[in-house]
Design a protein around this motif. Structure first.
Motif, short mmCIF file in Angstrom:
data_model
loop_
_atom_site.label_atom_id
_atom_site.label_comp_id
_atom_site.label_asym_id
_atom_site.label_seq_id
_atom_site.Cartn_x
_atom_site.Cartn_y
_atom_site.Cartn_z
N UNK A 97 -42.87 -8.33 47.90
CA UNK A 97 -43.40 -9.48 48.50
C UNK A 97 -45.33 -10.40 48.39
N UNK A 98 -45.97 -8.80 48.97
CA UNK A 98 -47.47 -9.12 48.98
C UNK A 98 -47.08 -9.42 47.63
N UNK A 99 -47.52 -9.19 46.49
CA UNK A 99 -48.30 -9.26 45.60
C UNK A 99 -47.99 -10.94 45.25
N UNK A 100 -46.51 -11.35 45.87
CA UNK A 100 -45.87 -12.90 45.46
C UNK A 100 -46.27 -13.35 46.79
N UNK A 101 -47.25 -13.02 47.58
CA UNK A 101 -47.81 -14.23 48.50
C UNK A 101 -46.67 -14.34 49.29
N UNK A 102 -45.75 -13.82 49.90
CA UNK A 102 -44.74 -14.17 50.11
C UNK A 102 -44.04 -13.75 51.45
N UNK A 103 -43.73 -13.55 52.49
CA UNK A 103 -42.99 -12.38 53.86
C UNK A 103 -41.38 -12.28 52.89
N UNK A 104 -41.70 -11.39 53.73
CA UNK A 104 -40.32 -9.93 53.05
C UNK A 104 -39.19 -11.12 53.78
N UNK A 105 -39.19 -11.66 54.41
CA UNK A 105 -38.39 -12.58 56.09
C UNK A 105 -38.06 -13.81 54.81
N UNK A 106 -38.50 -14.57 54.67
CA UNK A 106 -38.76 -15.42 53.05
C UNK A 106 -37.99 -15.45 52.03
N UNK A 107 -38.77 -14.41 51.96
CA UNK A 107 -37.80 -13.95 50.33
C UNK A 107 -36.06 -13.46 50.34
N UNK A 108 -35.73 -12.80 51.69
CA UNK A 108 -34.69 -12.51 51.46
C UNK A 108 -33.88 -13.47 51.33
N UNK A 109 -33.94 -15.04 53.04
CA UNK A 109 -33.48 -15.90 52.68
C UNK A 109 -33.77 -17.10 51.83
N UNK A 110 -34.35 -16.39 50.89
CA UNK A 110 -34.14 -16.99 49.41
C UNK A 110 -33.49 -17.49 48.74
#
Length: 85
Positions: free
Chosen positions: A28-41
Motif C-alpha cells: 500500500x505504501x508503494x502504491x501510495x494508498x492507505x491500507x483502509x482505502x485499499x481494503x475498502x476498494x
C-alpha cells in the motif's frame, strides 16, 4: 485531534499473520494508498463482481465510499522494490 464518528461507518477487526500485514502495508505504501482505502476498494470490487447476474432487488447497495476512480498511477522506479522496504 479526535475524529468524529460517522453513524454510517463501522469497524472490521481481523486477525492475520504479522508477515501478511507487513507485506500488505508495504504494498500500500508503494502504491501510495492507505491500507483502509485499499481494503475498502477490494471489498467493493468483490461485492460488485458477485452481484453480476443478480436481479436489481437482490443486488447489495454500493457503499457511498466506493470510488469509481480506483486506478492510481504507480510511482515509477528504476529497480524492483521489496514490499518490506
Amino acid at each position: 485531534m479526535t475524529r468524529q464518528k460517522n453513524p454510517d461507518e463501522t469497524t472490521l477487526l481481523i486477525k492475520l499473520p504479522p508477515e501478511l500485514k507487513a507485506s500488505f502495508q508495504g504494498l500500500c505504501k508503494f502504491r501510495d494508498v492507505s491500507v483502509s482505502a485499499e481494503l475498502r476498494r477490494f471489498m467493493a470490487d468483490e461485492v460488485s463482481k458477485t452481484a453480476t447476474g443478480m436481479t436489481t432487488a437482490d443486488k447489495p447497495k454500493k457503499p457511498s465510499h466506493a470510488r469509481l476512480d480506483t486506478v492510481r498511477t504507480v510511482k515509477a522506479v528504476s529497480s524492483r522494490k521489496s514490499f518490506k522496504d
